[in-house]
Motif scaffolding. Structure first.
Motif, short mmCIF file in Angstrom:
data_model
loop_
_atom_site.label_atom_id
_atom_site.label_comp_id
_atom_site.label_asym_id
_atom_site.label_seq_id
_atom_site.Cartn_x
_atom_site.Cartn_y
_atom_site.Cartn_z
N MET A 1 0.85 -1.21 0.00
CA MET A 1 0.00 0.00 0.00
C MET A 1 0.88 1.24 0.00
N SER A 2 0.59 2.17 -0.89
CA SER A 2 1.42 3.36 -0.99
C SER A 2 1.20 4.29 0.19
N LYS A 3 2.26 4.99 0.52
CA LYS A 3 2.22 5.93 1.65
C LYS A 3 1.35 7.14 1.28
N PRO A 4 0.46 7.59 2.22
CA PRO A 4 -0.38 8.76 1.88
C PRO A 4 0.45 10.04 1.76
N TYR A 5 -0.02 10.93 0.93
CA TYR A 5 0.66 12.21 0.77
C TYR A 5 0.47 13.05 2.03
N ASN A 6 1.50 13.83 2.34
CA ASN A 6 1.54 14.59 3.59
C ASN A 6 1.31 16.08 3.31
N VAL A 7 0.35 16.69 4.01
CA VAL A 7 0.02 18.10 3.84
C VAL A 7 0.18 18.82 5.17
N TRP A 8 0.84 19.96 5.15
CA TRP A 8 0.97 20.78 6.36
C TRP A 8 0.05 21.99 6.24
N ILE A 9 -0.64 22.29 7.35
CA ILE A 9 -1.57 23.44 7.39
C ILE A 9 -1.07 24.40 8.46
N VAL A 10 -0.92 25.68 8.08
CA VAL A 10 -0.41 26.70 9.00
C VAL A 10 -1.45 27.81 9.13
N ASP A 11 -2.04 27.94 10.30
CA ASP A 11 -3.05 28.99 10.52
C ASP A 11 -3.23 29.18 12.02
N ASP A 12 -3.31 30.43 12.45
CA ASP A 12 -3.51 30.68 13.88
C ASP A 12 -4.97 30.50 14.29
N ASP A 13 -5.86 30.31 13.30
CA ASP A 13 -7.29 30.09 13.59
C ASP A 13 -7.54 28.59 13.77
N ARG A 14 -7.87 28.21 15.00
CA ARG A 14 -8.03 26.79 15.33
C ARG A 14 -9.13 26.13 14.50
N SER A 15 -10.24 26.86 14.27
CA SER A 15 -11.37 26.28 13.54
C SER A 15 -11.00 25.97 12.09
N ILE A 16 -10.19 26.86 11.46
CA ILE A 16 -9.75 26.63 10.08
C ILE A 16 -8.87 25.38 10.03
N ARG A 17 -7.94 25.29 11.00
CA ARG A 17 -7.06 24.12 11.04
C ARG A 17 -7.88 22.84 11.16
N TRP A 18 -8.88 22.87 12.02
CA TRP A 18 -9.68 21.67 12.29
C TRP A 18 -10.46 21.24 11.05
N VAL A 19 -11.13 22.21 10.41
CA VAL A 19 -11.95 21.90 9.23
C VAL A 19 -11.08 21.34 8.10
N LEU A 20 -9.95 21.99 7.83
CA LEU A 20 -9.09 21.52 6.75
C LEU A 20 -8.48 20.16 7.07
N GLU A 21 -8.07 19.98 8.31
CA GLU A 21 -7.47 18.70 8.71
C GLU A 21 -8.45 17.55 8.52
N ARG A 22 -9.69 17.72 9.02
CA ARG A 22 -10.69 16.65 8.90
C ARG A 22 -11.03 16.38 7.44
N SER A 23 -11.21 17.42 6.67
CA SER A 23 -11.60 17.26 5.26
C SER A 23 -10.52 16.53 4.47
N MET A 24 -9.27 16.88 4.73
CA MET A 24 -8.18 16.26 3.98
C MET A 24 -7.94 14.82 4.42
N GLU A 25 -8.10 14.55 5.71
CA GLU A 25 -7.94 13.18 6.20
C GLU A 25 -9.01 12.26 5.60
N GLN A 26 -10.21 12.82 5.41
CA GLN A 26 -11.28 12.04 4.79
C GLN A 26 -10.95 11.66 3.35
N GLU A 27 -10.08 12.45 2.72
CA GLU A 27 -9.66 12.17 1.35
C GLU A 27 -8.38 11.33 1.29
#
Length: 475
Positions: A1-27
């Protein structure tokens, strides 16, 4: 199984970090989040993501400073810059700083995830050697369509002739290119080719442009000036949009064609020239003659040999080669790497109506070269007006018939045989799948929608090898 691609998110807004993290993990992406840019720089010392998304305005180091440092240390890492303060300066600074894309807040989360995937794909493209730039063809007239072959035949037949030619075709079809080719393949090829667009010259200056003027002939005529006829002596004069020529000038042109000589504006000494005339128009000159807006005797003088240029929509099979040519040309002019259209993008372009013809396609290729993010061009990378045009065209009841017509036309042009054996099964597959979708999988109801018996539908599903499950949804 291939290794998943790694994405870093940088934002001081906790809600933005959370939404992007969950959405990308679902993909299926692996995500790491940071609150401050300084934390990212520390992490980069020992690790590196496949893509990064960063806000601009954050405490301490801002996103643009972070982008600059990443460009120095990891120039191939795609960085998407997002900001709630979507002003011109932020956008320009982001792109100038090397950002892969600029994402104003609030954004659609699905679009943001899709953009990150595109950034990763772009980074992978960059890690592989770019294909060698295709050499530009020796001529700008590209065409394999039957209608273009007729144009080529005409140019070939006229190659040893000095005869007058009238070119008909819509705006943007390449009339000047054909005129230039007629000149280049004529006995006059070593002499000047002088173009003049009648529609682009103010009416009170057309005679001076064509025939020149003597010093003092009118206000502002401080020196003698040679007109286009004299400039083209021994060569070819191309009169574009001849239908826009004023009546007085038509009369003077007729005399020049008959006598081979004329007077400059304000002059009293005749000037003799040897010029071949190639005229062009997007208008119907016969209609203009009938309406009294174009001299009939001049029309017959010009209409010795007529060459008709097809619309781009009449030569759709040429679109792949034309786009290759224009993308290569635009990349050379701009000093960048040529873009490559995905097959789905080319097919999409072939379905459009192209009211601006080849000129519109060339401008589209220039737009793509500047605006598309990655090396490979997806349908979504096309100019918004082309996407809107397709949506508008999709509302037509005859859309599928037009698409089918174009497909059959292209298939036959490529020399395919037995096209019904290809088309009918595909047609039936689509109809069956859509009917079952509308009946929630109930075959009896779907058969009724299709006008078949249930046994016929079952047989067709087997013949076409459709993976539609069993009859468990039967009512």
């Amino acid at each position: 199984m291939s290794k998943p691609y790694n994405v870093w998110i940088v934002d001081d807004d906790r809600s933005i970090r959370w939404v992007l993290e969950r959405s990308m993990e679902q993909e299926g992406l692996s995500v790491k989040v940071f609150e401050r840019a300084e934390e990212v720089l520390k992490a980069l010392a020992s690790d590196s993501p496949d893509a990064m998304v960063t806000d601009i305005r954050m405490p301490g180091m801002d996103g643009l400073e972070l982008l600059a440092k990443i460009q120095d240390s990891r120039p191939n890492l795609p960085v998407i810059v997002m900001t709630a303060h979507s002003d011109l300066e932020s956008a320009v600074a982001s792109y100038q700083g090397g950002a892969f894309e600029y994402l104003p807040k609030p954004f659609d989360v699905d679009e943001a995830v899709a953009l990150v995937k595109r950034a990763i794909s772009h980074a992978r493209e960059q890690s592989t050697p770019a294909p060698e730039a295709k050499p530009l063809p020796s001529t700008e007239i590209i065409g394999e369509a039957p209608a273009m072959q007729e144009v080529f035949r005409a140019i070939g037949r006229l190659s040893h002739s000095n005869i007058t030619v009238l070119i008909n075709g819509e705006s943007g079809t390449g009339k000047e290119l054909v005129a230039h080719a007629l000149h280049q393949h004529s006995p006059r090829a070593q002499n000047p080719f002088i173009p003049l667009n009648m529609a682009a010259i103010p009416k009170d200056l057309i005679e001076s442009e064509l025939f020149g003027h003597e010093k003092g002939a009118f206000t502002g005529a401080q020196v003698q000036r040679r007109g286009r006829f004299e400039q083209a002596d021994g060569g070819t004069l191309f009169l574009d949009e001849i239908g826009d020529m004023p009546a007085d000038t038509q009369t003077r042109l007729l005399r020049v064609l008959a006598d081979g000589e004329f007077y400059r504006v304000g002059g009293h000494t005749s000037v003799k020239v040897d010029v071949r005339i190639i005229a062009a128009t997007h208008q119907n000159l016969e209609t203009l003659v009938h309406e009294g807006r174009f001299r009939e005797d001049l029309f017959h003088r010009l209409n010795v040999i007529r060459v008709h240029l097809p619309k781009l929509s009449e030569r759709r099979e040429d679109i792949p080669k034309l786009t290759d040519y224009f993308l290569t040309k635009a990349a050379k002019e701009l000093g960048v790497e040529p873009k490559t259209l995905l097959t789905s993008t080319v097919e999409y372009l072939q379905q459009l109506s192209w009211p601006g013809n080849v000129r519109q396609l060339e401008n589209t290729c220039r737009w793509i070269t500047v605006m598309a993010s990655g090396r490979e061009v997806h349908v979504d990378d096309l100019p918004p007006e082309l996407l809107e045009q397709k949506q508008t065209e999709s509302t037509s009841n005859a859309r599928w018939q037009t698409a089918l017509h174009n497909w059959a036309d292209q298939a036959l042009s490529k020399g395919q045989n037995g096209i019904l054996d290809i088309a009918v099964p595909e047609f039936e597959k689509v109809m069956i799948e859509v009917a079952l979708k509308h009946t929630a999988g109930r075959r009896r109801d779907a058969a009724e929608l299709l006008g078949w018996g249930r046994n016929t539908l079952t047989r067709k599903i087997k013949e076409l090898n459709l993976a539609l499950g069993s009859d468990e949804n039967e009512s």
